[in-house]
Motif scaffolding. Structure first.
Motif, mmCIF file in Angstrom:
data_model
loop_
_atom_site.group_PDB
_atom_site.id
_atom_site.type_symbol
_atom_site.label_atom_id
_atom_site.label_comp_id
_atom_site.label_asym_id
_atom_site.label_seq_id
_atom_site.Cartn_x
_atom_site.Cartn_y
_atom_site.Cartn_z
ATOM 1 N N ASP A 1 2.122 -13.601 -2.641
ATOM 2 C CA ASP A 1 1.821 -14.921 -2.116
ATOM 3 C C ASP A 1 1.408 -15.821 -3.278
ATOM 4 O O ASP A 1 0.352 -15.608 -3.881
ATOM 5 C CB ASP A 1 0.697 -14.834 -1.084
ATOM 6 C CG ASP A 1 0.405 -16.152 -0.407
ATOM 7 O OD1 ASP A 1 1.272 -17.058 -0.444
ATOM 8 O OD2 ASP A 1 -0.684 -16.292 0.168
ATOM 9 N N GLY A 2 2.265 -16.773 -3.596
ATOM 10 C CA GLY A 2 1.972 -17.674 -4.707
ATOM 11 C C GLY A 2 1.910 -16.913 -6.020
ATOM 12 O O GLY A 2 2.843 -16.220 -6.387
ATOM 13 N N ASP A 3 0.779 -17.004 -6.704
ATOM 14 C CA ASP A 3 0.646 -16.340 -8.002
ATOM 15 C C ASP A 3 -0.116 -15.019 -7.909
ATOM 16 O O ASP A 3 -0.609 -14.511 -8.909
ATOM 17 C CB ASP A 3 -0.009 -17.274 -9.016
ATOM 18 C CG ASP A 3 -1.436 -17.643 -8.638
ATOM 19 O OD1 ASP A 3 -1.871 -17.313 -7.526
ATOM 20 O OD2 ASP A 3 -2.109 -18.274 -9.476
ATOM 21 N N THR A 4 -0.200 -14.452 -6.703
ATOM 22 C CA THR A 4 -0.898 -13.180 -6.515
ATOM 23 C C THR A 4 0.034 -12.151 -5.886
ATOM 24 O O THR A 4 0.751 -12.448 -4.930
ATOM 25 C CB THR A 4 -2.129 -13.362 -5.603
ATOM 26 O OG1 THR A 4 -2.988 -14.345 -6.174
ATOM 27 C CG2 THR A 4 -2.894 -12.067 -5.443
ATOM 28 N N GLN A 5 -0.009 -10.947 -6.425
ATOM 29 C CA GLN A 5 0.736 -9.829 -5.853
ATOM 30 C C GLN A 5 -0.229 -8.669 -5.654
ATOM 31 O O GLN A 5 -0.922 -8.269 -6.576
ATOM 32 C CB GLN A 5 1.875 -9.400 -6.783
ATOM 33 C CG GLN A 5 2.655 -8.198 -6.267
ATOM 34 C CD GLN A 5 3.946 -7.989 -7.015
ATOM 35 O OE1 GLN A 5 4.746 -8.907 -7.116
ATOM 36 N NE2 GLN A 5 4.166 -6.797 -7.520
ATOM 37 N N THR A 6 -0.273 -8.166 -4.429
ATOM 38 C CA THR A 6 -1.092 -7.004 -4.106
ATOM 39 C C THR A 6 -0.162 -5.847 -3.826
ATOM 40 O O THR A 6 0.810 -5.993 -3.079
ATOM 41 C CB THR A 6 -1.974 -7.289 -2.867
ATOM 42 O OG1 THR A 6 -2.741 -8.469 -3.114
ATOM 43 C CG2 THR A 6 -2.896 -6.134 -2.585
ATOM 44 N N GLU A 7 -0.451 -4.712 -4.435
ATOM 45 C CA GLU A 7 0.360 -3.521 -4.227
ATOM 46 C C GLU A 7 -0.523 -2.427 -3.655
ATOM 47 O O GLU A 7 -1.643 -2.226 -4.112
ATOM 48 C CB GLU A 7 0.979 -3.052 -5.546
ATOM 49 C CG GLU A 7 1.910 -4.077 -6.150
ATOM 50 C CD GLU A 7 2.545 -3.598 -7.447
ATOM 51 O OE1 GLU A 7 2.429 -2.405 -7.787
ATOM 52 O OE2 GLU A 7 3.158 -4.438 -8.127
ATOM 53 N N ARG A 8 0.014 -1.752 -2.661
ATOM 54 C CA ARG A 8 -0.742 -0.640 -2.089
ATOM 55 C C ARG A 8 0.221 0.483 -1.739
ATOM 56 O O ARG A 8 1.411 0.261 -1.532
ATOM 57 C CB ARG A 8 -1.549 -1.087 -0.885
ATOM 58 C CG ARG A 8 -0.761 -1.680 0.238
ATOM 59 C CD ARG A 8 -1.672 -2.285 1.310
ATOM 60 N NE ARG A 8 -0.936 -3.150 2.204
ATOM 61 C CZ ARG A 8 -0.317 -2.747 3.304
ATOM 62 N NH1 ARG A 8 -0.369 -1.489 3.665
ATOM 63 N NH2 ARG A 8 0.342 -3.603 4.052
ATOM 64 N N VAL A 9 -0.334 1.662 -1.693
ATOM 65 C CA VAL A 9 0.434 2.844 -1.321
ATOM 66 C C VAL A 9 0.167 3.100 0.154
ATOM 67 O O VAL A 9 -0.988 3.130 0.591
ATOM 68 C CB VAL A 9 0.029 4.066 -2.179
ATOM 69 C CG1 VAL A 9 0.764 5.306 -1.729
ATOM 70 C CG2 VAL A 9 0.280 3.778 -3.650
ATOM 71 N N GLU A 10 1.229 3.250 0.927
ATOM 72 C CA GLU A 10 1.106 3.474 2.362
ATOM 73 C C GLU A 10 0.249 4.709 2.640
ATOM 74 O O GLU A 10 0.358 5.719 1.944
ATOM 75 C CB GLU A 10 2.511 3.637 2.960
ATOM 76 C CG GLU A 10 2.587 3.470 4.449
ATOM 77 C CD GLU A 10 4.025 3.432 4.924
ATOM 78 O OE1 GLU A 10 4.426 2.409 5.484
ATOM 79 O OE2 GLU A 10 4.746 4.431 4.716
ATOM 80 N N ASN A 11 -0.609 4.616 3.648
ATOM 81 C CA ASN A 11 -1.508 5.702 4.053
ATOM 82 C C ASN A 11 -2.456 6.121 2.933
ATOM 83 O O ASN A 11 -2.744 7.301 2.760
ATOM 84 C CB ASN A 11 -0.718 6.919 4.555
ATOM 85 C CG ASN A 11 0.178 6.578 5.720
ATOM 86 O OD1 ASN A 11 -0.209 5.817 6.604
ATOM 87 N ND2 ASN A 11 1.383 7.113 5.723
ATOM 88 N N SER A 12 -2.916 5.146 2.166
ATOM 89 C CA SER A 12 -3.814 5.425 1.055
ATOM 90 C C SER A 12 -4.760 4.244 0.870
ATOM 91 O O SER A 12 -4.485 3.137 1.328
ATOM 92 C CB SER A 12 -3.001 5.648 -0.217
ATOM 93 O OG SER A 12 -3.835 5.668 -1.341
#
Length: 130
Positions: free
Chosen positions: A46-57
């Motif tokens: 979203d805009g200048d931010t990227q959030t990354e996550r691992v599913e079920n974690s």
């Protein structure tokens, strides 16, 4: 004359291909499967931010996004990500090139500044935002 038409056609085709429209992939939720760990990774951009996550974690990492052209951006870890995972600083800035495949999928090619031999290719699917 035929050679001139063929040459002109090839130039136009090459220019059209190089100007792919990746704007629909700038924001939204995307997912891909890590080829090594087989874990599903979810990206919220979203805009200048990227959030990354691992599913079920509980693993969640945040990055700053800087678009360098329509289909290329760099990501740098935020201070919260550096605190959680300090080794991410050793990697340096990551550059991501997007190649659209369909309206809802793209190929991302990732290169890492401090590891020139590192290359990663993933097929990414848009989950929402398009």
């Amino acid at each position: 004359m035929k050679k001139l038409y063929l040459f002109t056609f090839l130039i136009i085709a090459a220019v059209s291909y190089s100007q792919a429209d990746c704007s629909k992939f700038r924001n939204g939720t995307f997912k891909f499967t890590d080829p090594e760990s087989k874990k599903v990774c979810i990206i919220d951009r979203d805009g200048d931010t990227q959030t990354e996550r691992v599913e079920n974690s509980d693993e969640v990492y945040e990055f700053r996004v800087t678009w360098t052209d329509s289909c290329t951006y760099t990501i740098s870890p935020t201070s919260s990500t550096i605190q959680k995972k300090p080794e991410v600083l050793k990697l340096g800035t990551m550059t991501v090139n997007i190649t659209p495949v369909t309206d809802t999928t793209y190929i991302q090619l990732i290169r890492v500044a401090n590891s020139p031999k590192f290359k990663r290719r993933d097929e990414v699917v848009a989950v929402s935002g398009l």
